[in-house]
Design a protein around this motif. Sequence first.
Motif, mmCIF file in Angstrom:
data_model
loop_
_atom_site.group_PDB
_atom_site.id
_atom_site.type_symbol
_atom_site.label_atom_id
_atom_site.label_comp_id
_atom_site.label_asym_id
_atom_site.label_seq_id
_atom_site.Cartn_x
_atom_site.Cartn_y
_atom_site.Cartn_z
ATOM 1 N N VAL A 121 25.132 9.440 -24.866
ATOM 2 C CA VAL A 121 24.906 9.843 -26.246
ATOM 3 C C VAL A 121 24.733 11.351 -26.312
ATOM 4 O O VAL A 121 24.117 11.964 -25.430
ATOM 5 N N ARG A 122 25.281 11.962 -27.360
ATOM 6 C CA ARG A 122 25.172 13.405 -27.516
ATOM 7 C C ARG A 122 23.708 13.855 -27.508
ATOM 8 O O ARG A 122 22.859 13.247 -28.150
ATOM 9 N N GLY A 123 23.454 14.908 -26.771
ATOM 10 C CA GLY A 123 22.093 15.424 -26.670
ATOM 11 C C GLY A 123 21.345 14.933 -25.458
ATOM 12 O O GLY A 123 20.264 15.436 -25.165
ATOM 13 N N SER A 124 21.882 13.940 -24.751
ATOM 14 C CA SER A 124 21.205 13.458 -23.555
ATOM 15 C C SER A 124 21.389 14.475 -22.434
ATOM 16 O O SER A 124 22.523 14.748 -22.018
ATOM 17 N N PRO A 125 20.327 15.083 -21.910
ATOM 18 C CA PRO A 125 20.470 16.184 -20.964
ATOM 19 C C PRO A 125 20.670 15.754 -19.519
ATOM 20 O O PRO A 125 21.017 16.565 -18.686
ATOM 21 N N VAL A 126 20.396 14.507 -19.204
ATOM 22 C CA VAL A 126 20.474 14.040 -17.814
ATOM 23 C C VAL A 126 21.774 13.275 -17.645
ATOM 24 O O VAL A 126 21.957 12.205 -18.209
ATOM 25 N N SER A 127 22.695 13.818 -16.867
ATOM 26 C CA SER A 127 24.001 13.176 -16.730
ATOM 27 C C SER A 127 24.208 12.552 -15.355
ATOM 28 O O SER A 127 24.792 11.470 -15.245
ATOM 29 N N THR A 128 23.752 13.194 -14.281
ATOM 30 C CA THR A 128 23.964 12.656 -12.947
ATOM 31 C C THR A 128 22.698 11.976 -12.433
ATOM 32 O O THR A 128 21.592 12.242 -12.900
ATOM 33 N N ASP A 129 22.887 11.112 -11.447
ATOM 34 C CA ASP A 129 21.746 10.407 -10.866
ATOM 35 C C ASP A 129 20.805 11.361 -10.134
ATOM 36 O O ASP A 129 19.598 11.105 -10.047
ATOM 37 N N ARG A 130 21.334 12.440 -9.592
ATOM 38 C CA ARG A 130 20.475 13.404 -8.911
ATOM 39 C C ARG A 130 19.506 14.039 -9.907
ATOM 40 O O ARG A 130 18.301 14.184 -9.632
ATOM 41 N N GLN A 131 20.020 14.446 -11.082
ATOM 42 C CA GLN A 131 19.142 14.993 -12.110
ATOM 43 C C GLN A 131 18.120 13.955 -12.564
ATOM 44 O O GLN A 131 16.973 14.283 -12.858
ATOM 45 N N TRP A 132 18.556 12.713 -12.613
ATOM 46 C CA TRP A 132 17.681 11.627 -13.061
ATOM 47 C C TRP A 132 16.509 11.439 -12.096
ATOM 48 O O TRP A 132 15.394 11.171 -12.529
ATOM 49 N N MET A 133 16.755 11.577 -10.804
ATOM 50 C CA MET A 133 15.719 11.310 -9.803
ATOM 51 C C MET A 133 14.750 12.459 -9.613
ATOM 52 O O MET A 133 13.624 12.259 -9.170
ATOM 53 N N LEU A 134 15.163 13.690 -9.952
ATOM 54 C CA LEU A 134 14.319 14.856 -9.715
ATOM 55 C C LEU A 134 13.622 15.278 -11.001
ATOM 56 O O LEU A 134 14.259 15.420 -12.036
ATOM 57 N N PRO A 135 12.317 15.503 -10.955
ATOM 58 C CA PRO A 135 11.630 16.000 -12.151
ATOM 59 C C PRO A 135 12.010 17.436 -12.447
ATOM 60 O O PRO A 135 12.380 18.206 -11.554
ATOM 61 N N LEU A 136 11.949 17.784 -13.733
ATOM 62 C CA LEU A 136 12.207 19.151 -14.203
ATOM 63 C C LEU A 136 13.608 19.626 -13.850
ATOM 64 O O LEU A 136 13.846 20.810 -13.657
ATOM 65 N N ASP A 137 14.578 18.688 -13.805
ATOM 66 C CA ASP A 137 15.944 19.053 -13.446
ATOM 67 C C ASP A 137 16.884 18.531 -14.532
ATOM 68 O O ASP A 137 16.939 17.331 -14.793
ATOM 69 N N GLY A 138 17.601 19.408 -15.149
ATOM 70 C CA GLY A 138 18.603 18.971 -16.117
ATOM 71 C C GLY A 138 18.166 19.060 -17.568
ATOM 72 O O GLY A 138 18.958 18.818 -18.466
ATOM 73 N N ARG A 139 16.911 19.392 -17.846
ATOM 74 C CA ARG A 139 16.440 19.498 -19.224
ATOM 75 C C ARG A 139 16.080 20.945 -19.538
ATOM 76 O O ARG A 139 15.464 21.641 -18.729
ATOM 77 N N ASP A 140 16.445 21.387 -20.741
ATOM 78 C CA ASP A 140 16.068 22.728 -21.172
ATOM 79 C C ASP A 140 14.560 22.796 -21.404
ATOM 80 O O ASP A 140 13.980 21.902 -22.031
ATOM 81 N N HIS A 141 13.945 23.857 -20.893
ATOM 82 C CA HIS A 141 12.502 24.069 -21.080
ATOM 83 C C HIS A 141 11.705 22.834 -20.655
ATOM 84 O O HIS A 141 10.741 22.438 -21.312
ATOM 85 N N SER A 142 12.113 22.234 -19.553
ATOM 86 C CA SER A 142 11.489 20.990 -19.110
ATOM 87 C C SER A 142 10.047 21.203 -18.664
ATOM 88 O O SER A 142 9.216 20.304 -18.826
ATOM 89 N N LEU A 143 9.716 22.377 -18.104
ATOM 90 C CA LEU A 143 8.338 22.623 -17.674
ATOM 91 C C LEU A 143 7.404 22.642 -18.883
ATOM 92 O O LEU A 143 6.344 22.004 -18.880
ATOM 93 N N TYR A 144 7.821 23.356 -19.934
ATOM 94 C CA TYR A 144 7.012 23.366 -21.149
ATOM 95 C C TYR A 144 6.896 21.953 -21.727
ATOM 96 O O TYR A 144 5.803 21.506 -22.107
ATOM 97 N N GLY A 145 8.014 21.239 -21.824
ATOM 98 C CA GLY A 145 7.994 19.896 -22.391
ATOM 99 C C GLY A 145 7.083 18.955 -21.628
ATOM 100 O O GLY A 145 6.377 18.133 -22.224
ATOM 101 N N THR A 146 7.062 19.080 -20.304
ATOM 102 C CA THR A 146 6.222 18.206 -19.486
ATOM 103 C C THR A 146 4.740 18.471 -19.733
ATOM 104 O O THR A 146 3.957 17.544 -19.946
ATOM 105 N N TYR A 147 4.355 19.734 -19.717
ATOM 106 C CA TYR A 147 2.938 20.047 -19.927
ATOM 107 C C TYR A 147 2.499 19.729 -21.353
ATOM 108 O O TYR A 147 1.360 19.304 -21.585
ATOM 109 N N SER A 148 3.371 19.930 -22.307
ATOM 110 C CA SER A 148 3.026 19.596 -23.686
ATOM 111 C C SER A 148 2.875 18.091 -23.852
ATOM 112 O O SER A 148 1.980 17.614 -24.561
ATOM 113 N N LEU A 149 3.734 17.323 -23.177
ATOM 114 C CA LEU A 149 3.630 15.869 -23.211
ATOM 115 C C LEU A 149 2.319 15.403 -22.582
ATOM 116 O O LEU A 149 1.636 14.510 -23.110
ATOM 117 N N ILE A 150 1.947 15.999 -21.453
ATOM 118 C CA ILE A 150 0.682 15.641 -20.806
ATOM 119 C C ILE A 150 -0.496 15.918 -21.742
ATOM 120 O O ILE A 150 -1.408 15.094 -21.894
#
Length: 576
Positions: free
Chosen positions: A281-310
């Motif tokens: 689906v358009r907008g889904s940032p994780v395309s490969t299984d490697r990105q899926w398995m690793l945290p903070l990989d493949g998403r824009d501003h993922s570090l900020y998003g993770t801490y804000s989610l916490i």
Amino acid sequence: MSAAYGLAGVVLVVVATVLIGVLGVRISRTTSDFYVASRTVTPLRNASAIGGEYLSAASFLGIAGLILAYGADMLWLPVGWTGGYLVLLVLVSAPLRRSGAYTLPDFAEARLESMAVRRVASVLVVLISWLYLLPQFQSAGLVLRTVTGAPVWAGGVLIAVVVAVNVLVGGMRSVTLVQAFQYWMKLTALAVPLVFLLLAWRYDGAPGLSSDVPPRFDDRTTVSVGLAVTVNVTAPVQVVVDGRVDGRDHRSSPLVLAAGEHRIEADTDVTFPAGADVPHVRGSPVSTDRQWMLPLDGRDHSLYGTYSLILATFLGTMGLPHVLVRFYTNPDGRAARRTTVMVLSLLGAFYLLPALYGVLGRLYTPELLMTGRADAVVLTLPGRLIGGLGGDLLGALVTGGAVAAFLSTSSGITVSVAGVLAQDILRGGVRSFRAGTLLALVVPLALAITARSLAVADVVGLAFAVAASTFCPLLVLGVWWRRLTVPGAFAGLVAGGLLAGTAVIVTIAAGPPGGLAGALLAEPAAWTVPIAFTVMIVVSWFTPGRVPPGVARMMVRLHTPESLDVDRGTWRPRRV
């Protein structure tokens, strides 16, 4: 899964819910029964009821769907939703019970002696609760459509009717019995099928994920798209289409999808050859299984998003009206703390399960990444891995558990909203409580039918962000800081509510923009919570003369154990 088995699972849970709710009618007689079950609920039953209402559609369906789509980054959701109760245990659970209030607005007025603060708190309770109810009704529509083919609106209407019956006839005492049953129903509905799913995975050779390639169709696969989506195709592929793609009608005819984005309309079937990459689906940032398995990989501003989610999940729990109202039903503060400890254990046991469904879904139901309904992975896996009668029976069990999730959470939210509406808008009493129940259900049901469909856990996450930005500062400072003033509390609630609420409206109405601005709007807690705390503290410093005159007595009441026999009674709101 056979529609008959799925419908049977829905009917059984609905009937059991109504029967248990009717049992509550026989013991619900007073206003206190309707609002707080006369404050006689034991810790274990209350913990089960909290688990029942807290484990919503986001927990039962949404976590598995987000892990299927986004991978390791989403594991913070169950961690945060469980850890939030630790913060609640340490900071507010016992003092909140000792306050003697029925609702969050009651506590706000009792602590600050201000009708203005009470009114703002009442508005926020209603808005947060409606935001939380919206995905429950939308997910109910998804489940009923998945298992029976019914219209999307039918599931939300069914849930609203059943919740209305339970709450109207028995109030909090009836709802407590229902929710305690539904926690154990949901745990069983996920745990039993998962045992068989893991056995089937082991029998299949225990396959793992690839590394640098996207998910692929192992066999020739037909994907049914129920709602219109825009997907991104990574490489040209020839498919067979029965429906409408890119504005053109196709009737079981071949079509080459070029690399890039394509619009697939509702009720379209697309058949892919074996080995084809699964479009996302358009907008889904994780395309490969490697990105899926690793945290903070493949998403824009993922570090900020993770801490804000916490931050949102840890602090938002204490601001959820339907969770806090349950602590008012405990006999005393000690029982409230024991309840919270039990809740931590019950939630920890439950949240081990959805993550495993998400991992198995990545292996066996990758087409859900294309349909935009990754939330359906829990419902789809039993039929995919096991099939036959066994798959139908397990699918019916999972469906029943999903319905229990919608019912229990919706019941708890409805009770909290009905209590606020009855006291602050209507005249109070049982009749007003029942009128407030209907109003509490009608508005979010209408929104669920008309609003665009969103990932259930995303919407619930936004509700947590609003709660963390408003009631968390009010409760923490109200319980532990005697210098909190009326202007400070009012300003902090308004600032946090406006900032977080604006981010929510933009995200739901049009979706967040790209880049940093989009990350700030989609995960606002990291900046809205500090602003709300700062506004409350600074304004209170500049208005020292507006500290409530009865603050000393109230602080003693909040922090003195009941065994010392401090005069408490039941706090009543003033009428002006």
